[in-house]
Design an enzyme around this catalytic site. Structure first.
Site, PDB file in Angstrom:
ATOM      1  N   ASP A 178     -63.038  55.298  39.937  1.00 46.64           N
ATOM      2  CA  ASP A 178     -63.420  56.677  40.276  1.00 46.64           C
ATOM      3  C   ASP A 178     -62.161  57.500  40.531  1.00 46.64           C
ATOM      4  O   ASP A 178     -61.157  57.306  39.850  1.00 46.64           O
ATOM      5  CB  ASP A 178     -64.330  56.631  41.518  1.00 46.64           C
ATOM      6  CG  ASP A 178     -65.334  57.768  41.553  1.00 46.64           C
ATOM      7  OD1 ASP A 178     -64.910  58.916  41.723  1.00 46.64           O
ATOM      8  OD2 ASP A 178     -66.540  57.506  41.417  1.00 46.64           O
ATOM      9  N   HIS A 239     -64.629  62.301  45.412  1.00 46.92           N
ATOM     10  CA  HIS A 239     -65.828  61.629  44.907  1.00 46.92           C
ATOM     11  C   HIS A 239     -65.788  60.125  45.152  1.00 46.92           C
ATOM     12  O   HIS A 239     -66.776  59.508  45.594  1.00 46.92           O
ATOM     13  CB  HIS A 239     -65.930  61.930  43.402  1.00 46.92           C
ATOM     14  CG  HIS A 239     -67.180  61.509  42.734  1.00 46.92           C
ATOM     15  ND1 HIS A 239     -67.345  60.267  42.164  1.00 46.92           N
ATOM     16  CD2 HIS A 239     -68.341  62.176  42.493  1.00 46.92           C
ATOM     17  CE1 HIS A 239     -68.545  60.183  41.606  1.00 46.92           C
ATOM     18  NE2 HIS A 239     -69.184  61.329  41.785  1.00 46.92           N
ATOM     19  N   SER A 420     -74.378  59.701  40.453  1.00 50.14           N
ATOM     20  CA  SER A 420     -73.179  59.093  41.045  1.00 50.14           C
ATOM     21  C   SER A 420     -73.471  58.514  42.410  1.00 50.14           C
ATOM     22  O   SER A 420     -72.825  57.548  42.838  1.00 50.14           O
ATOM     23  CB  SER A 420     -72.071  60.145  41.184  1.00 50.14           C
ATOM     24  OG  SER A 420     -71.470  60.430  39.954  1.00 50.14           O
TER      25      SER A 420
END
Length: 590
Positions: A178, A239, A420
């Protein structure tokens, strides 16, 4: 005085018990005083195991044997003569839950258990143990924000129930491919050394194109037009920190929230930065995370058992990405990917449409498909991702984050939505599964168990969204016993047998022995009402993606035929998808 009386009762019970009595497990005896329920295992091949009438005769005999010892100690309102023991239901593995007709104290419960165990065809008796919500971690955000997606409500993944059964992810390594991770105080203790695979200084916000150890997120912010003509400026998303927190946030420390596999460790792998990330870097990261060698990078000292990829694009799965995934899976690593957030068929998105991955769709607070979630036959199962329509907090998935607009600032907890966010729910549960499995599960076995244990969606999905909604408790329970000796209900080929009534979600396993030289197995279910599905496994408990035959038509009438069967034992899993009664099973081995 109490101790002496208890000891005497034990001696009396032991003296009265025959030498062939089944085993008695008294470790949860206190729970039997709250609800007099017991789990009885009858010996394989006995009538009590498969025939309700024979089982009830055995229970009646046990109750009769117990009454003289219980006598006046039973409820005066009901009396000893009224004591009865009835079967409530069968369980996975061929056990039966039985219940006494009135409440008992510890001594009475023990006496009844020993009376049941004295029946010649009883193998064991134990208390149907009670689990308690008091085992929940004390992290404040768990109770105020995370319970909708961790708990047992309509849209919950039943993580809390898996915790109550003792699963925590101990010993499992997860890789999160990520944006990397920040030094968040409620996450860092569960991070292992990672790596930054971004090989472009513009994308990475570093000074050079070199890859560097650490996997730390230094920001993925961009200025206006940097990511294309007309592209707006964007702040850093952090994220990877949010995804990693859902998987393994530090838990039970009276701070922040909770991670699903809170005793697991996360290897942060940075592949996404300003404007995204290159496929070539992502492919190298997949192989490295799984323990494979990548030229120019030190080997990963902590190969992951499961990889989280909450990333993707609107294109077909490319051959080099598929090759990287295949390498990881060949090394024994489960690869879990997000379906994507375009409200479009998943077939046109990668890595969601690649082979050998577990692809995850998203649901909201009520278990509905989130409006943004990609859909279609390529989705394996769904998990909470937040729909955004239920407001704060129930519209979002809550996890660790950072408040820095560009570079890292202060630690915070925040809510996001997306596939996600659904993906790390599945990854965390995979870590729980691997932590309790008797031996490591293969990627194919993990995928099969996830789909086999997914619960029915509580509401109709607007588009196909996989086999069902992630059920952590069921997945962990199946993983805990997977690969152990299989206990099933025997069948008699050529003779139809009446199946017991099954509630929606119930599952029973039947045994079919096939001698050498047989050319065909025919299995049919028919009659009665409801709906069921069949899976057949050879020398294994069958899974949706690992079986020797299946039948999933609407209704009760199902059929499986196997030509040229192998000698040995087949296992037939009968699962009720609606309440079912009066059905019959006929097996022919020719």
């Amino acid at each position: 005085m109490i101790f002496r009386r208890t000891a005497l009762s034990l001696l009396v019970a032991a003296a009265c018990a025959p030498a062939f009595a089944g085993s008695v497990d008294l470790t949860a005896l206190d729970d039997a005083t709250l609800s007099p329920r017991f789990i009885v295992t009858y010996k394989a091949g006995t009538a009590e195991r498969t025939q309700p009438a024979a089982r009830q005769r055995s229970l009646d005999a046990a109750a009769s044997r117990a009454r003289p010892q219980l006598g006046a100690r039973l409820s005066a309102a009901q009396g000893a003569a009224a004591l009865q023991v009835k079967t409530l239901r069968g369980t996975v593995g061929g056990h039966h839950v039985v219940r006494a007709s009135q409440r008992l104290d510890r001594s009475q419960a023990e006496t009844l258990m020993r009376a049941i165990a004295a029946e010649p065809n009883v193998e064991s008796v134990r208390v149907d143990r009670l689990m308690h919500v008091a085992a929940l971690p004390n992290d404040p955000v768990l109770s105020t924000h995370q319970m909708w997606h961790y708990g047992t409500g309509a849209g919950g993944a039943r993580i809390t129930s898996a915790w109550g059964a003792g699963a925590s992810g101990t010993g499992v390594v997860v890789a999160v491919i990520d944006t990397g991770a920040t030094h968040h105080a409620d996450l860092e203790a569960n991070l292992l050394p990672g790596y930054d695979f971004i090989s472009d200084a513009f994308v990475s916000h570093r000074a050079t194109d070199e890859r560097v150890p650490g996997g730390w997120d230094i920001g993925d912010y961009s200025a206006a037009n940097e990511c294309g003509s007309g592209a707006p400026a964007s702040n850093s998303s952090w994220h990877g920190t949010h995804v990693s927190g859902t998987i393994a946030e530090v838990t039970n420390n009276n701070a922040g929230g909770a991670g699903i596999a809170y005793n697991a460790k996360v290897v942060p792998v940075r592949v996404l930065g300003r404007c995204g990330g290159y496929t070539s870097d992502i492919n190298d990261a997949i192989v490295w995370a799984a323990g494979g060698h990548v030229e120019g990078v030190p080997d990963n000292p902590n190969p992951a058992e499961v990889i989280n990829m909450s990333l993707g694009g609107a294109h077909d799965c490319e051959s080099d990405t598929q090759a990287a995934i295949n390498t990881a899976v060949g090394l024994g690593t489960v690869v879990v990917v997000a379906a994507g957030n375009d409200n479009a068929p998943v077939a046109g998105h990668a890595p969601a449409s690649c082979a050998n991955v577990v692809t995850v769709g998203a649901t909201g607070y009520s278990g509905q498909r989130a409006s943004y979630s990609n859909y279609g036959a390529g989705i394996d199962l769904a998990a909470p991702g937040g729909a955004g329509t239920e407001g704060n907090p129930n519209g979002y998935i809550w996890s660790t984050l950072n408040d820095g607009a560009t570079v890292p600032g202060n630690d915070i907890m925040a809510g996001y939505t997306g596939t996600s966010m659904a993906t790390p729910h599945v990854v965390g549960v995979v870590a729980l599964m691997q932590s309790v499995a008797p031996q490591p599960l293969t990627p194919s076995q993990v995928e099969g168990l996830l789909k086999a244990t997914a619960r029915a969606f509580p509401v109709k999905q607007s588009q196909p969204n996989g086999a069902g909604l992630l059920d952590a408790a069921a997945a962990v329970e199946r993983a805990r016993t997977f690969g152990q000796p299989i206990d099933g209900i025997p069948t008699s080929p050529g003779t139809a047998m009446l199946l017991p009534a099954m509630a929606s979600g119930d599952r029973a396993l039947y045994v079919i022995d096939v001698p050498a030289g047989k050319t065909r197995i025919d299995i049919t279910t028919y009659g009665g009402r409801g709906e069921m599905q069949l899976l057949l496994g050879y020398e294994m408990d069958p899974l949706p993606n690992q079986n020797a035959g299946s039948s999933v038509r609407p209704g009760v009438n199902q059929a499986i035929t196997v030509t040229s069967p192998a000698q040995g034992r087949y296992y037939l899993a009968v699962s009720a998808t609606q309440d079912t009664t009066g059905a019959r099973l006929l097996v022919k081995v020719n």
